[in-house]
Design an enzyme around this catalytic site. Structure first.
Site, PDB file in Angstrom:
ATOM      1  CB  SER A 134      -0.870   0.023   1.256  1.00 47.55           C
ATOM      2  OG  SER A 134      -1.527   1.266   1.420  1.00 47.55           O
TER       3      SER A 134
ATOM      4  CE1 TYR B  50      -4.049  -1.527   5.413  1.00 47.29           C
ATOM      5  CE2 TYR B  50      -2.978   0.559   4.888  1.00 47.29           C
ATOM      6  CZ  TYR B  50      -3.660  -0.576   4.482  1.00 47.29           C
ATOM      7  OH  TYR B  50      -3.943  -0.766   3.151  1.00 47.29           O
TER       8      TYR B  50
END
Length: 161
Positions: free
Chosen positions: A42, A54
């Site tokens: 990501s 994350y």
């Protein structure tokens, strides 16, 4: 952040990639024809734009990809990752409780993405096909950033600040 939430994020994002990548590589090695593994990272692995677990897990995927590339290169297995930015994928609908919060989230992402909009699912196909085929036969250990220049803009702002 509670430790159990941290661990769940790491287990899903990072450990899951490791387990699946190892299984796929073992099949490819057994078949003896090589292949291409594409990990999902990501843009959050390059910038801080959300919670620590994350961002950390996605940064670790980028590094895991490079390690796997070296580990499997002798078996003619290429390993790369793709770091997508904001996409119209349905993900935002899962955590925006009302249509108004969803609209506000999209407006913020559109405004902060230099290309001026979120990506579409159809725009994910080209990068995946590129990494899956011989078009990228000389690429391994790379992370392909597909984010409408969001991370570049974010890093530029951080440097200027």
């Amino acid at each position: 952040m509670p430790l159990d939430k941290w661990q769940r994020e790491i287990d899903i994002n990072l450990t899951g990639i490791f387990i699946v990548g190892r299984a796929v590589a073992n099949v490819m090695k057994a078949q003896g024809r090589g292949g291409s593994i594409i990990n999902t990272a990501s843009m959050s692995g390059r910038i801080v734009n959300t919670e620590a677990a994350y961002c950390s897990s996605k940064a670790a995927i980028i590094h895991l990809t490079a390690c796997m590339a070296i580990e499997y290169i002798k078996d003619n297995i290429r390993v790369n990752s793709i770091s997508f930015g904001g996409m119209l994928s349905g993900l935002h609908e899962t955590f925006c409780k009302t249509p108004e919060t969803l609209a506000a989230r999209y407006a913020t992402l559109d405004k902060n993405t230099p290309i001026g909009r979120l990506g579409t699912l159809s725009e994910t196909v080209g990068p995946v096909l590129f990494l899956a085929t011989d078009l990228s036969s000389y690429m391994t250990g790379a992370d392909l950033l597909v984010d409408g220049a969001y991370a570049v803009e974010r890093n530029t702002k951080n440097i200027a600040d």
